[in-house]
Design an enzyme around this catalytic site. Structure first.
Site, PDB file in Angstrom:
ATOM      1  N   LYS A 194       6.875  -8.294  13.913  1.00 25.73           N
ATOM      2  CA  LYS A 194       5.750  -7.456  14.148  1.00 25.73           C
ATOM      3  C   LYS A 194       4.721  -7.888  15.075  1.00 25.73           C
ATOM      4  CE  LYS A 194       5.121  -2.726  12.142  1.00 25.73           C
ATOM      5  NZ  LYS A 194       5.721  -2.310  11.708  1.00 25.73           N
ATOM      6  N   LYS A 199      13.057  -7.229  15.038  1.00 30.18           N
ATOM      7  CA  LYS A 199      12.927  -5.763  15.180  1.00 30.18           C
ATOM      8  C   LYS A 199      11.761  -4.983  14.958  1.00 30.18           C
ATOM      9  CE  LYS A 199      13.827  -1.382  16.659  1.00 30.18           C
ATOM     10  NZ  LYS A 199      11.810  -1.346  16.849  1.00 30.18           N
ATOM     11  N   ASP A 241       3.514   1.821  16.451  1.00 26.58           N
ATOM     12  CA  ASP A 241       2.769   1.993  15.154  1.00 26.58           C
ATOM     13  C   ASP A 241       1.667   2.516  15.641  1.00 26.58           C
ATOM     14  OD1 ASP A 241       3.500   0.238  12.357  1.00 26.58           O
ATOM     15  OD2 ASP A 241       1.100   0.077  12.049  1.00 26.58           O
TER      16      ASP A 241
HETATM   17  N1  GLU Z   1       6.236   0.574  12.492  1.00 24.05           N
HETATM   18  C1  GLU Z   1       7.597   1.347  12.604  1.00 24.05           C
HETATM   19  C2  GLU Z   1       7.581   0.755  10.977  1.00 24.05           C
HETATM   20  O1  GLU Z   1       6.439   0.249  10.734  1.00 24.05           O
HETATM   21  C3  GLU Z   1       8.349   1.309  12.812  1.00 24.05           C
HETATM   22  C4  GLU Z   1       9.277  -0.153  13.741  1.00 24.05           C
HETATM   23  C5  GLU Z   1      10.374   0.502  14.483  1.00 24.05           C
HETATM   24  O2  GLU Z   1      10.879   1.113  14.881  1.00 24.05           O
HETATM   25  O3  GLU Z   1      10.511  -0.846  15.238  1.00 24.05           O
HETATM   26  O4  GLU Z   1       8.484   0.593  10.431  1.00 24.05           O
END
Ligand code: GLU
Length: 454
Positions: free
Chosen positions: A134, A98, A174
């Site tokens: 990611k 995730k 993101d």
């Molecule tokens: N990009 C966000 C973070 O850095 C959210 C990631 C998400 O919701 O999966 O945590």
């Protein structure tokens, strides 16, 4: 590594770090993220030698899978363009991978790996069943038409769709990826799969299965965390002078919530510069410029009589403040800026971006007793509500705004509690970085131990 080499924990950690550097040459952000975690968990490793026996360290620094792909698309002038797409599936000990997708010209293997590594521990802190991953692309959304964004997202998803799914890997947004991009990505995913697999992406618009409060979640979560940290130290946000870097999704909702709690937010920035508003930032104007029109902050001063624009974004930190909230990007606060903030009497720093403070900067804050909220704890609100979105999608249900907001608040308070209690248990009261790293590492390591050498 031989077992005898593992006896001295510091030497052992040093060797793992050396291997990471050798195996991933030139990936400085990734090295930085790994070093920060590994060097702060040595007291835990002294107590839990079984982690060393099971090679947890060597395994945790190696992504389970990295995919790297070509993203061809055609721009409005009919020219063929090619970008790089990435997805790092770092760790699935606690649940499906995730983490967000970042579209920004600086995206490369080092950036996605540092973000993916951080995400493992951040997600563990939320207490929800999520592994860490990611992804993203070096695609620059700036100046692109809506049609170009759509074409890019469709091409990106055509490849990414092979690797994701609600119990495999669940991307979200993101930097450079908001609900518009998630909408296009989801549309293409649905078309390729021939099914409405709603839980394969989060951060969706509420009209297509998104969650209320997801948009606000990272910024609000940051302020919930910071306000708990202040309260624990006999302070509140009331009348505090706050500086927020950035003016994207995290910054906007951090400003909104900080103001609701009585703080005076004086400045915010974007890549072109910063605005200083003597009357306090007007968040509705900021939303109109940034969320609707997608324009530069230079627009802001046209609407505000007592606001000034300055071209150097970094100089935002020269404005004296009580609370600094870096919500722009990695390594925006270095040693030099940390010194300026400390000299100007900063009381607390709350990280809204991922890894916005360098190691030297963090060391200075901690040494000077500045309250420091580390990103993997304080910005976990976004992914926490993504986790709640997954739960709502799986149950084919929707929760009210109040319900999600309450759950978010509870999760942020719990994260604060576990980070501060762990810091105390390891004889460094107030060191939330250490507390968050140890507590989250332990959760992931325990889950890895149960599952054997995989
Ligand atoms: N990009 C966000 C973070 O850095 C959210 C990631 C998400 O919701 O999966 O945590």
């Amino acid at each position: 590594m031989e077992i005898e080499e593992r006896v001295n924990v510091n030497d052992y950690v040093f060797k793992v770090l050396e291997t990471v550097k050798l195996r991933n040459p030139g990936e400085k952000e990734f090295h930085q993220a790994v070093e920060e975690v590994l060097t702060s968990i040595t007291p835990l490793l002294e107590e839990r030698k079984e982690y060393l026996e099971a090679g947890i360290l060597e395994r945790i620094v190696e992504p389970e899978r990295v995919v790297y792909f070509r993203v061809p698309w055609i721009d409005d002038k009919g020219r063929t363009r090619v970008n790089r797409g990435f997805r790092v599936q770092f760790n699935s000990a606690l649940g499906p991978y995730k983490g967000g997708l970042r579209f920004h010209p600086t995206v490369n293997t080092s950036i996605v790996k540092f973000l993916g590594f951080e995400q493992i521990f951040k997600n563990a802190l939320t207490g929800l069943p999520m592994g860490g991953g990611k992804g993203g692309s070096d695609f620059n959304p700036k100046g692109k038409s809506d049609m170009e964004i759509m074409k890019f997202c469709q091409s990106f998803m055509t490849e990414l769709s092979r690797y994701i799914g609600d119990d495999i890997d669940v991307p979200a947004g993101d930097i450079g990826v908001g609900d518009r991009e998630i909408g296009y990505l989801f549309g293409q995913f649905k078309r390729l799969k021939g099914a409405y697999e709603v839980g394969a992406l989060t951060g969706k618009n509420i009209r297509i299965g998104g969650s209320l409060v997801r948009k606000e979640a990272t910024g609000y979560g940051l302020i919930y965390f910071v306000s708990r940290m202040l309260e624990d130290n006999g302070l509140t946000l009331e009348n505090k002078k706050v500086i927020v870097s950035g003016s994207g999704n995290v910054a906007i909702y951090a400003i909104e919530k900080a103001q609701q709690l009585g703080a005076k937010v004086l400045a915010c920035s974007d890549s072109s510069g910063f605005v200083y508003d003597y009357d306090g930032i007007d968040v509705e104007i900021l939303k109109a410029i940034k969320e609707k029109q997608r324009k530069s902050l230079t627009e802001y001063i046209k609407f505000r009589p007592n606001a000034e624009y300055n071209e150097n974004s970094k100089n935002i930190w020269k404005i004296p403040c009580d609370i600094a909230l870096p919500c722009a990007t990695q390594n925006e606060i270095d040693e030099e800026i940390a010194k300026i903030l400390i000299k100007n009497g900063v009381k607390a720093v709350g990280e809204g971006a991922n890894m916005p403070t360098t190691k030297e900067g963090i060391d200075l804050f901690i040494k000077n007793k500045v309250l420091f909220a580390p990103a993997k704890a304080s910005n976990a609100g976004g992914v926490a509500v993504s986790g709640l979105e997954m739960i709502q999608n799986a149950g084919k249900t929707y929760w009210s705004y109040e319900e999600v907001d309450q759950r978010l608040k509870k999760i942020m308070y719990e994260i604060y509690k576990i980070a501060s209690e762990t810091a105390e248990a390891f004889n460094e009261p107030g060191n939330l970085l250490k507390g968050a790293n140890i507590a989250s590492f332990e959760k992931v390591a325990n889950a890895m131990l149960i599952q054997g050498i995989v």
